[in-house]
Design a protein around this motif. Structure first.
Motif, PDB file in Angstrom:
ATOM      1  N   VAL A  89       6.974 -13.795  -5.022  1.00  0.00           N
ATOM      2  CA  VAL A  89       8.238 -13.924  -4.731  1.00  0.00           C
ATOM      3  C   VAL A  89       9.007 -12.696  -4.440  1.00  0.00           C
ATOM      4  CG1 VAL A  89       9.845 -15.177  -6.253  1.00  0.00           C
ATOM      5  CG2 VAL A  89       7.935 -16.016  -5.882  1.00  0.00           C
TER       6      VAL A  89
ATOM      7  N   ASN B 181       8.164  -9.826  -3.711  1.00  0.00           N
ATOM      8  CA  ASN B 181       7.965  -9.570  -2.496  1.00  0.00           C
ATOM      9  C   ASN B 181       8.415  -9.995  -0.688  1.00  0.00           C
ATOM     10  OD1 ASN B 181       6.135  -7.405  -3.210  1.00  0.00           O
ATOM     11  ND2 ASN B 181       4.504  -8.291  -2.447  1.00  0.00           N
ATOM     12  N   MET B 182       8.991 -11.456  -1.814  1.00  0.00           N
ATOM     13  CA  MET B 182       9.065 -12.832  -0.308  1.00  0.00           C
ATOM     14  C   MET B 182      10.073 -11.821  -0.548  1.00  0.00           C
ATOM     15  SD  MET B 182       8.645 -16.304  -0.306  1.00  0.00           S
ATOM     16  CE  MET B 182       9.994 -16.318  -1.720  1.00  0.00           C
TER      17      MET B 182
ATOM     18  N   TYR C 283      10.920  -8.650   1.498  1.00  0.00           N
ATOM     19  CA  TYR C 283      10.586  -8.538   2.582  1.00  0.00           C
ATOM     20  C   TYR C 283      11.658  -9.927   3.834  1.00  0.00           C
ATOM     21  CZ  TYR C 283       5.999  -8.156   1.878  1.00  0.00           C
ATOM     22  OH  TYR C 283       4.433  -7.475   1.855  1.00  0.00           O
TER      23      TYR C 283
ATOM     24  N   TRP D 273      10.199  -7.035   9.123  1.00  0.00           N
ATOM     25  CA  TRP D 273       8.490  -7.028   9.371  1.00  0.00           C
ATOM     26  C   TRP D 273       8.234  -7.286   9.882  1.00  0.00           C
ATOM     27  CZ3 TRP D 273       4.628  -7.078   4.980  1.00  0.00           C
ATOM     28  CH2 TRP D 273       3.538  -6.359   5.139  1.00  0.00           C
TER      29      TRP D 273
ATOM     30  N   GLY E 214       4.831  -8.080  10.086  1.00  0.00           N
ATOM     31  CA  GLY E 214       3.670  -8.607   9.021  1.00  0.00           C
ATOM     32  C   GLY E 214       2.558  -7.745   9.026  1.00  0.00           C
TER      33      GLY E 214
ATOM     34  N   LEU F 262       7.993 -11.659  10.022  1.00  0.00           N
ATOM     35  CA  LEU F 262       7.659 -12.022   8.441  1.00  0.00           C
ATOM     36  C   LEU F 262       8.866 -12.174   7.536  1.00  0.00           C
ATOM     37  CD1 LEU F 262       5.221 -11.988   6.888  1.00  0.00           C
ATOM     38  CD2 LEU F 262       5.284 -10.303   6.182  1.00  0.00           C
TER      39      LEU F 262
ATOM     40  N   ALA G 239      10.379 -15.409   8.511  1.00  0.00           N
ATOM     41  CA  ALA G 239       9.753 -15.696   7.309  1.00  0.00           C
ATOM     42  C   ALA G 239      10.022 -16.135   5.960  1.00  0.00           C
ATOM     43  CB  ALA G 239       8.240 -16.672   7.545  1.00  0.00           C
ATOM     44  N   SER G 240      10.042 -14.783   5.444  1.00  0.00           N
ATOM     45  CA  SER G 240      10.822 -14.125   4.747  1.00  0.00           C
ATOM     46  C   SER G 240      11.707 -15.321   3.313  1.00  0.00           C
ATOM     47  CB  SER G 240      10.203 -13.429   3.790  1.00  0.00           C
ATOM     48  OG  SER G 240       8.961 -12.898   4.246  1.00  0.00           O
TER      49      SER G 240
ATOM     50  N   ALA H 184       4.282 -13.972   1.840  1.00  0.00           N
ATOM     51  CA  ALA H 184       3.914 -12.990   0.958  1.00  0.00           C
ATOM     52  C   ALA H 184       2.760 -13.094   0.521  1.00  0.00           C
ATOM     53  CB  ALA H 184       4.883 -13.298  -0.127  1.00  0.00           C
TER      54      ALA H 184
ATOM     55  N   ARG I 277       0.045 -11.004   2.096  1.00  0.00           N
ATOM     56  CA  ARG I 277      -0.359  -9.822   1.805  1.00  0.00           C
ATOM     57  C   ARG I 277      -0.709  -9.774   0.955  1.00  0.00           C
ATOM     58  NH1 ARG I 277       0.111  -9.886   7.086  1.00  0.00           N
ATOM     59  NH2 ARG I 277      -0.239  -7.053   6.184  1.00  0.00           N
TER      60      ARG I 277
END
Lengths: 291, 277
Positions: free
Chosen positions: A34, A36-37, A40, A45, A47, A262, A265-266, B127, B130
């Motif tokens: 969560v 990191n999401m 991002y 990025w 990915g 990415l 999408a995040s 996420a 990754r």
């Protein structure tokens, strides 16, 4: 093992040792993604490359302005409506089967069983069911409704109804068995007292059954709503999101893994997470207040 | 007059029940029929026609061997068993600590575990992917196992509730006998959790057996396929051979049907208890 240590020392050791693994796993696989999401979602990025740039709210702007991304939320509405029908059916069958019925176990088992099947099997079962000249068409023809046969999965106006139907078939049994459990735990004497007072079946349902299972119905409704928003399995397996059956989660997954966006999408995932959490929190507050 | 009214109500009741049962069964029944048909028979008969030969298992052997279903069963069982053992141990450990001890940070931990149930894991895959990748777990059976342990924490929930009903006095009397906390956990708490463990086995077992996107995303290799991803692969090569796909579907359904028929009571109770949060 720790016999010669005093309880105070033991206490420290056991709290530490028994929490270490569960907390590490929880943090790594539930909270870190969560965090990191969020990070991002403010980047561009792809990915895999080593570096990325921060782009501020650009990704969020894209989601809310580009209709390609936001319009898929409309598809959730079909699953949303479907989940209300699902609740209604589950409640109806649970109420009926809590009375004396012949072959009760047979009906109970048959209606619950679909929930135990895996998503791919269900996807294929319904691909077969909805095929042109497949089961549904043949059934309609055999009862003289042949004129209503459709391209159930080909017509963009109908496809989401078909898919929501398959989803309903899959999950109805789960709600049903939970409602049935809750209704069965109401004491027999309550019904008897009601009958003496002259209550008919509808009164019993309205004034005895419904109030005592209200919180379970609400909980299931919330599960169904977040399920509707995050619908993925059935449409992905059956259509891959084609013919207008793209859901927000399918869109997110393809944006991330197929188009390697990415960051975008995040941001989509963050939006989805916000919606689900808000819906759930609202319901929790709602239930708490009533207590 | 009253009797007549009762009669129509009963008719309505049974009619709707039969309709419900029909709707639940027909989609599966037609798949069963098709799985016994020959290719020619399949293309010339309607889906509702019974197969000519109920012992025509050629589609089953084809699906089982070409689809490498045995491999799928093996991987599925491995992942289900490992995840359940792990979830039971980890869940019982943390539930024991959180339920029996008062320490600094306890409330934060409880909230952390409860809050995690709110995160729909399908949203965070972007996420999570990754993280799995950076731990070098990509395309291993440990990726789904660890994910099931870390994100699906229903076991913690169920155990914590159940522990409330196990009296502290048991722990205390064991302590008078000089038992260590570890012994109390291992010899007293864990065995007493047995009914809750059954619930966890059922709820988690069904969830993992049915899961599609976790193995699909994290184990693309063919030799790591589980039942659901093995079945998913039928879509391409057998696109026109529905009788083979149907046999494949039945192969994944039959084991769960046998388990369901033999453990019905536990399964109903498991879901009824596992869901009441």
């Amino acid at each position: 093992m720790f016999k010669n240590l005093n309880y105070k020392m033991q206490r420290r050791i056991i709290i530490f040792a028994f929490s270490l693994i569960p907390v590490t796993l929880l943090f790594t696989f539930a909270y870190l993604p969560v965090i990191n999401m969020f990070k991002y979602s403010f980047t561009d990025w792809n990915g895999y490359s080593k570096s990325y740039d921060y782009v501020g709210f650009e990704n969020y702007k894209t989601i809310f302005t580009d209709s390609k991304y936001f319009s898929v939320f409309k598809v959730s509405l079909y699953y949303f409506v479907g989940s209300f029908v699902q609740m209604g059916l589950a409640l109806y069958f649970a109420t009926i089967l809590s009375t004396s019925v012949r072959f009760k176990n047979f009906f109970k088992g048959v209606m619950f069983f679909p929930y135990l099947l895996n998503g791919v099997a269900i996807g294929f079962i319904f691909l077969f069911f909805f095929r042109p000249d497949g089961t549904l068409d043949t059934l309609l023809q055999s009862v003289g409704l042949g004129a209503y046969t459709q391209g159930w999965l080909l017509n963009p106006h109908i496809i989401n109804i078909s898919l929501a139907g398959a989803s309903l078939w899959r999950y109805m049994g789960f709600n049903f068995i939970i409602f049935l459990g809750a209704i069965s735990s109401i004491g027999k004497d309550v019904y008897e007292a009601a009958e003496i007072d002259g209550a008919n079946r509808w009164h019993q349902f309205r004034h005895i059954i419904l109030p005592s299972i209200k919180s379970i119905v609400q909980l299931n409704l919330i599960l169904a709503i977040s399920g509707a928003i995050s619908a993925f399995d059935i449409p992905y397996i059956m259509t891959g999101g084609s013919n207008g059956s793209n859901t927000f989660v399918i869109q997110t997954v393809t944006t991330a893994f197929k188009y390697n966006k990415l960051g975008l999408a995040s941001a989509m995932a963050v939006v989805l997470l916000f919606i689900v959490v808000i819906v759930t929190l609202l319901q929790r507050l709602f239930i708490k207040e009533e207590k | 007059m009253y009797k007549l009214k009762y009669g129509t109500a009963a008719v309505f009741k049974y009619a709707t029940l039969l309709l419900g049962a029909f709707a639940a069964l027909v989609p599966i029944a037609v798949v069963l029929f098709a799985s016994f048909k020959t290719n020619k028979e399949y293309s010339t008969t309607s889906p509702l026609t019974l197969p000519e030969n109920w012992f025509n298992f050629s589609n089953y052997t084809k699906a089982f061997i070409n689809g490498k279903m045995l491999l799928g069963f093996g991987n599925t069982i491995f992942i289900v068993v490992m995840s359940i053992i792990g979830a039971t141990l980890i869940g019982a450990m943390i539930a024991y600590v959180l339920n029996r001890f008062r320490f600094r940070g306890r409330n934060i931990l409880i909230v952390a575990f409860l809050l995690a149930t709110l995160i729909p894991s399908v949203t965070t895959q972007v996420a999570t992917f990754r993280i799995i990748d950076s731990l070098n777990l990509m395309d291993t059976r440990f990726a789904p196992i660890l994910l099931y342990l870390g994100t699906d924490i229903i076991a913690v929930y169920i155990f914590m509730q159940f522990l409330n009903s196990i009296s502290d006095s048991l722990d205390e009397s064991a302590m008078l006998d000089g038992a260590s906390y570890f012994t109390i956990f291992w010899r007293i708490i864990l065995p007493l959790l047995a009914p809750a463990i059954v619930t966890v086995i059922i709820v988690k077992g069904v969830n993992i057996y049915n899961d599609f996107y976790t193995p699909f995303l994290y184990m693309p290799s063919e030799n790591l396929q589980v039942l659901s991803t093995a079945l998913f692969k039928f879509k391409g090569p057998y696109g026109s051979q529905w009788e083979v796909i149907c046999a494949g579907i039945m192969i994944t359904i039959i084991p769960i049907m046998i388990i369901f028929l033999s453990l019905q009571k536990y399964i109903y109770n498991g879901f009824a208890q596992g869901s009441v949060k």
